[in-house]
Design a protein around this motif. Structure first.
Motif, mmCIF file in Angstrom:
data_model
loop_
_atom_site.group_PDB
_atom_site.id
_atom_site.type_symbol
_atom_site.label_atom_id
_atom_site.label_comp_id
_atom_site.label_asym_id
_atom_site.label_seq_id
_atom_site.Cartn_x
_atom_site.Cartn_y
_atom_site.Cartn_z
ATOM 1 N N LYS A 152 0.883 -1.132 -0.048
ATOM 2 C CA LYS A 152 0.253 0.186 -0.276
ATOM 3 C C LYS A 152 1.304 1.719 0.004
ATOM 4 C CE LYS A 152 -4.085 2.460 2.840
ATOM 5 N NZ LYS A 152 -4.246 2.360 3.464
ATOM 6 N N TYR A 155 2.315 8.200 0.622
ATOM 7 C CA TYR A 155 2.346 9.797 -0.462
ATOM 8 C C TYR A 155 3.110 10.665 0.287
ATOM 9 C CZ TYR A 155 -0.188 7.553 -4.529
ATOM 10 O OH TYR A 155 -0.855 6.185 -5.341
ATOM 11 N N ARG A 173 5.420 11.213 -7.810
ATOM 12 C CA ARG A 173 3.853 10.835 -7.823
ATOM 13 C C ARG A 173 2.955 12.395 -7.480
ATOM 14 N NH1 ARG A 173 4.822 6.716 -10.824
ATOM 15 N NH2 ARG A 173 4.301 5.092 -10.707
ATOM 16 N N VAL A 174 2.201 12.665 -8.450
ATOM 17 C CA VAL A 174 0.891 13.568 -7.510
ATOM 18 C C VAL A 174 0.166 12.057 -8.180
ATOM 19 C CG1 VAL A 174 1.693 15.839 -9.345
ATOM 20 C CG2 VAL A 174 0.363 14.101 -10.163
ATOM 21 N N TYR A 175 -1.205 12.862 -6.846
ATOM 22 C CA TYR A 175 -2.146 11.977 -6.488
ATOM 23 C C TYR A 175 -3.866 12.380 -6.865
ATOM 24 C CZ TYR A 175 -2.016 12.797 -1.538
ATOM 25 O OH TYR A 175 -2.236 14.252 -0.291
ATOM 26 N N GLY A 176 -4.577 11.646 -6.587
ATOM 27 C CA GLY A 176 -6.220 12.604 -6.294
ATOM 28 C C GLY A 176 -6.766 13.162 -7.736
ATOM 29 N N ASN A 177 -7.606 13.710 -7.904
ATOM 30 C CA ASN A 177 -8.297 14.183 -9.094
ATOM 31 C C ASN A 177 -7.351 15.087 -9.783
ATOM 32 O OD1 ASN A 177 -8.248 16.366 -7.948
ATOM 33 N ND2 ASN A 177 -11.244 16.450 -7.834
ATOM 34 N N SER A 181 -4.198 17.537 -8.080
ATOM 35 C CA SER A 181 -2.932 17.115 -9.297
ATOM 36 C C SER A 181 -2.307 18.248 -9.794
ATOM 37 C CB SER A 181 -2.839 15.990 -10.017
ATOM 38 O OG SER A 181 -4.024 16.492 -11.336
ATOM 39 N N TYR A 186 5.176 17.558 -6.054
ATOM 40 C CA TYR A 186 5.651 16.541 -6.163
ATOM 41 C C TYR A 186 5.662 15.507 -5.247
ATOM 42 C CZ TYR A 186 6.934 16.242 -11.147
ATOM 43 O OH TYR A 186 6.238 16.011 -12.238
ATOM 44 N N HIS A 187 5.110 14.575 -5.285
ATOM 45 C CA HIS A 187 4.988 13.504 -4.411
ATOM 46 C C HIS A 187 5.604 12.550 -4.525
ATOM 47 C CE1 HIS A 187 2.094 16.297 -2.302
ATOM 48 N NE2 HIS A 187 1.635 15.950 -1.430
ATOM 49 N N GLU A 189 6.233 8.815 -4.316
ATOM 50 C CA GLU A 189 5.658 7.248 -3.402
ATOM 51 C C GLU A 189 6.433 6.633 -3.440
ATOM 52 O OE1 GLU A 189 1.979 5.648 -6.709
ATOM 53 O OE2 GLU A 189 3.868 4.063 -6.382
#
Length: 233
Positions: A152, A155, A173-177, A181, A186-187, A189
């Motif tokens: 799992k 972020y 990564r970026v995340y979400g809608n 994003s 930048y994140h 993962e």
């Protein structure tokens, strides 16, 4: 070695390091030494060579031998936390987060991938191993420990990650809608076993303005009025 904090917690903005005879520490940010008690020859400064990767940037570290004591201080908002390093510790750090480490530790360099180096602006990570050592960690705000999961993903904002296990897998990564994003840093993962260290003093100029009383009406007007950022202060 004995460490005296200016606060009754594991985190502090200033600490006094007291060294007995035959003890020594390496200070990677010697400009943060506020005061020193000991003989002049007990401090020796040397240039650091981080895997030969920083030939144009000269880093200096200080070796301070006991018996001596010295006071380390940090700017407002930054914290010092001591982290024990024992057998099996596999955390990777950026050099900028290491304030000092005890002599006798094994220090290894790990070269990042080009992609990760571009995002973090740091090419080399540092790994410390010891039977019984101590790191002095610098962070923007208090440190938070978060456990990882092998499958799992977690972020983490790139600018908030202080240390992570060598076995971890990191992907930018970026995340979400779509809206989420577009408006986030930048994140990383991260998946793996062990835990990460996060600095929680996240800088946000807009958030600071909001807390100082810059209300929602002004923010809306700045967005909808042409040149609103210039007209409305």
């Amino acid at each position: 070695m004995h460490i005296v904090s200016d606060q009754q917690t594991v985190m502090s903005q200033a600490v006094t390091v007291q060294l007995e005879e035959q003890e020594a520490v390496y200070v990677l940010h010697p400009q943060q030494i506020v005061s020193f008690q000991g003989q002049s020859e007990q401090r020796e400064d040397h240039f650091m060579d981080i895997a030969g990767m920083y030939r144009k940037r000269k880093f200096i570290q200080s070796r301070i031998a006991g018996p001596a004591s010295f006071l380390l201080g940090l700017p407002a908002g930054f914290c010092i936390q001591m982290l024990p390093i024992t057998e099996g510790t596999d955390l990777l750090f950026e050099w900028k987060h290491i304030l000092f480490y005890t002599e006798g530790m094994k220090v290894e360099r790990r070269i990042q991938t080009l992609k990760n180096a571009v995002i973090t602006r740091e090419l080399v990570k540092m790994k410390f191993s010891s039977h019984d050592g101590v790191l002095g960690i610098v962070s923007n705000g208090p440190l938070h420990i978060m456990e990882l999961h092998p499958d799992k993903p977690t972020y983490v904002d790139v600018g908030c990650l202080v240390a992570y296990p060598e076995n971890a897998v990191l992907k930018p990564r970026v995340y979400g809608n779509t809206l989420a994003s577009q408006y986030m840093n930048y994140h990383w993962e991260i998946t793996g076993r062990g835990y990460v260290l996060l600095q929680t003093g996240k800088s946000d100029a807009q958030f600071a303005k909001d807390l100082e009383g810059d209300g929602i009406v002004k923010r809306v007007l700045r967005e909808v009025i042409p040149f609103g950022n210039v007209i409305i202060k």
